[in-house]
Design a protein around this motif. Structure first.
Motif: not given
Length: 93
Positions: A20-21, A23-25, A27-28
């Motif tokens: 999940r992290l 994926e967030e990374k 996206a950022i």
């Protein structure tokens, strides 16, 4: 046997959190690329902007030390401007 199940569940939870992290990374990172593209479209030099972001992450002493070493190397290679060369020669005396 129950211990293996607990360890397996804990491991799975860690892996899922990491995924999940990640994926967030991503996206950022995509958002940051968009901001740089927008800045470039407005006429800003994104290479210089990236350098400024990198510099702002450093503390004052680290930045001063890095600038001093860069200046020293530029002088050693004869690449420093004349005004700075005179200051360097005075400091060396």
């Amino acid at each position: 046997m129950a211990d293996h199940g607990i360890a397996r569940d804990q491991l799975r939870a860690f892996i899922e959190r990491i995924e999940r992290l990640e994926e967030e990374k991503k996206a950022i990172a995509d958002d940051i690329k968009e901001v740089y593209a927008e800045a470039k479209g407005s006429g800003f030099d994104t290479k210089v902007m990236r350098q400024i972001v990198r510099i702002r992450k450093q503390d004052r002493n680290e930045r001063a030390e890095q600038e001093a070493i860069l200046d020293l190397y530029l002088h050693a290679l004869g690449m420093a401007d004349a005004g700075t060369q005179a200051e360097y020669d005075e400091a060396a005396e």
